[in-house]
Design an enzyme around this catalytic site. Sequence first.
Site, PDB file in Angstrom:
ATOM      1  N   MET A   1      39.339  67.928  43.343  1.00 21.43           N
ATOM      2  CA  MET A   1      39.674  67.020  42.264  1.00 21.43           C
ATOM      3  C   MET A   1      40.852  67.605  41.480  1.00 21.43           C
ATOM      4  SD  MET A   1      36.305  67.751  42.856  1.00 21.43           S
ATOM      5  CE  MET A   1      35.520  68.530  41.451  1.00 21.43           C
TER       6      MET A   1
ATOM      7  N   LYS B   1      31.784  69.466  36.296  1.00 19.22           N
ATOM      8  CA  LYS B   1      31.816  69.751  37.720  1.00 19.22           C
ATOM      9  C   LYS B   1      31.173  71.115  37.971  1.00 19.22           C
ATOM     10  CE  LYS B   1      34.310  66.066  38.460  1.00 19.22           C
ATOM     11  NZ  LYS B   1      33.641  64.817  38.893  1.00 19.22           N
TER      12      LYS B   1
ATOM     13  N   LYS C   1      36.811  54.487  41.914  1.00 18.87           N
ATOM     14  CA  LYS C   1      37.549  54.800  40.692  1.00 18.87           C
ATOM     15  C   LYS C   1      38.347  53.604  40.196  1.00 18.87           C
ATOM     16  CE  LYS C   1      37.839  59.710  41.714  1.00 18.87           C
ATOM     17  NZ  LYS C   1      38.653  60.927  41.634  1.00 18.87           N
TER      18      LYS C   1
ATOM     19  N   CYS D   1      40.688  61.730  35.804  1.00 24.22           N
ATOM     20  CA  CYS D   1      40.904  61.990  37.225  1.00 24.22           C
ATOM     21  C   CYS D   1      42.308  62.546  37.371  1.00 24.22           C
ATOM     22  CB  CYS D   1      40.752  60.726  38.062  1.00 24.22           C
ATOM     23  SG  CYS D   1      41.185  60.992  39.811  1.00 24.22           S
TER      24      CYS D   1
ATOM     25  N   ASN E   1      43.836  63.548  40.135  1.00 28.47           N
ATOM     26  CA  ASN E   1      44.554  63.000  41.273  1.00 28.47           C
ATOM     27  C   ASN E   1      45.195  61.659  40.942  1.00 28.47           C
ATOM     28  OD1 ASN E   1      44.423  64.665  43.791  1.00 28.47           O
ATOM     29  ND2 ASN E   1      42.259  64.693  43.267  1.00 28.47           N
TER      30      ASN E   1
ATOM     31  N   SER F   1      35.669  59.983  45.480  1.00 29.39           N
ATOM     32  CA  SER F   1      37.137  59.940  45.480  1.00 29.39           C
ATOM     33  C   SER F   1      37.691  58.528  45.521  1.00 29.39           C
ATOM     34  CB  SER F   1      37.687  60.708  46.692  1.00 29.39           C
ATOM     35  OG  SER F   1      37.250  62.042  46.685  1.00 29.39           O
ATOM     36  N   THR F   2      36.845  57.570  45.876  1.00 25.72           N
ATOM     37  CA  THR F   2      37.326  56.200  46.067  1.00 25.72           C
ATOM     38  C   THR F   2      36.569  55.173  45.226  1.00 25.72           C
ATOM     39  OG1 THR F   2      35.866  55.982  47.989  1.00 25.72           O
ATOM     40  CG2 THR F   2      38.126  56.670  48.412  1.00 25.72           C
TER      41      THR F   2
END
Length: 402
Positions: free
Chosen positions: A323, A283, A79, A113, A115, A76-77
């Site tokens: 996600m 995924k 990116k 992504c 988000n 999540s981080t």
Amino acid sequence: MTNLSSQLQFKSQPQLKVPATYIRGGTSKGVFFNLADLPPEAQVAGESRDKLLMRVIGSPDPYAKQIDGMGGATSSTSKTVIVSKSDKADHDVDYLFGQVSIDKPFVDWSGNCGNLSAAVGPFAIHAGLIAKERIPQNGSVTVRVWQVNIEKTIEIHVPVVNGFVQETGDFELDGVTFPAAEIQVDFMDPADGDGAMFPTGNLIDDLEVPDVGTFNATMINAGIPTIFIDADALGYTGTELQEDINSDEKALAMFERIRAHGALKMGLITSLEEAETRQHTPKVAFVAKPNTYLSSSGKAVNEEDVDVLVRALSMGKLHHAMMGTAAVAIASAACVPGTLVNLAAGGGNKESVTFGHPSGTLRVGARAKPAPQGWQVEKVMMSRSARILMEGFVRVPSDVFV
């Protein structure tokens, strides 16, 4: 010049300063760049760009901590985002997403992504990529984005107060500690533009995974390629939290085998070996009928609050929330009668679904209709938020392109 003085001269070389903005978007955060601000070598796709982004994030890191970079040692981080003015008709900006591998030397460009998509609109305004006359004193501005990775349109409705992007507010998003301003994100026609939304032609397939088993699976390419499997077929309830999965190396290996064989069946790769360098897609997610559980924050998610439970893996680990692109896949599959997601959500025709994830719940809407290729999703809508965390320059060693 002596060897020692050569070493001293090299060590004294200044680092490169690259204009950058660090932004949280949804339940992710990443380093955003205006394409025009990148060093010339990195303004075009290729090895130099990948080297720069990996060094910015702090990869590859055999310790899997990304201490010497901006990454946070999670999918999540880890990116990066590159935004530029679009020359595509009726679009404001182009948005390119790079998922940086934490422990391996590559950047995965195979997907979007969802988000961070929410943050592209605010960043475009902040970076001066949207004409000032388009920005109201109060209200909202719709930023029309061309998502380069998947060649799809995203419309981001950015709230504006006193001529500036509204970032603070009272909208709460499970998986994010503090409230912020709500941003509606519309993913237009999110299914694979080159083929059917269900690449095998079936709503449910038998997915055979040697040494693991054969599973009923819904394989969909909407938002991001995703493989859905019933939780009980895997021995799960759908109420699992991160550590229930991520602390189990045997389970993670099983999911990776499922992912690789699913990618092969979906036509995303031509050999199982390719899955190693395509970590971002597809995924893998498992679904279950509603049940009551405690989220990772300790808040109760009640059975009556959700239509379906979904847990999804990203970059080899169970995601702490969901996600954004997988949420698009969930909404798309839930609104097509007969998929595993739809059946777990009670079956029938739907235009929205609220699903439970490890951090809480999320409601997503979708408009699906029959089409010559089977099904078409016209649009998926969800609410996210975004906030600039830091802006200025990111520094990287001057030998980054060597």
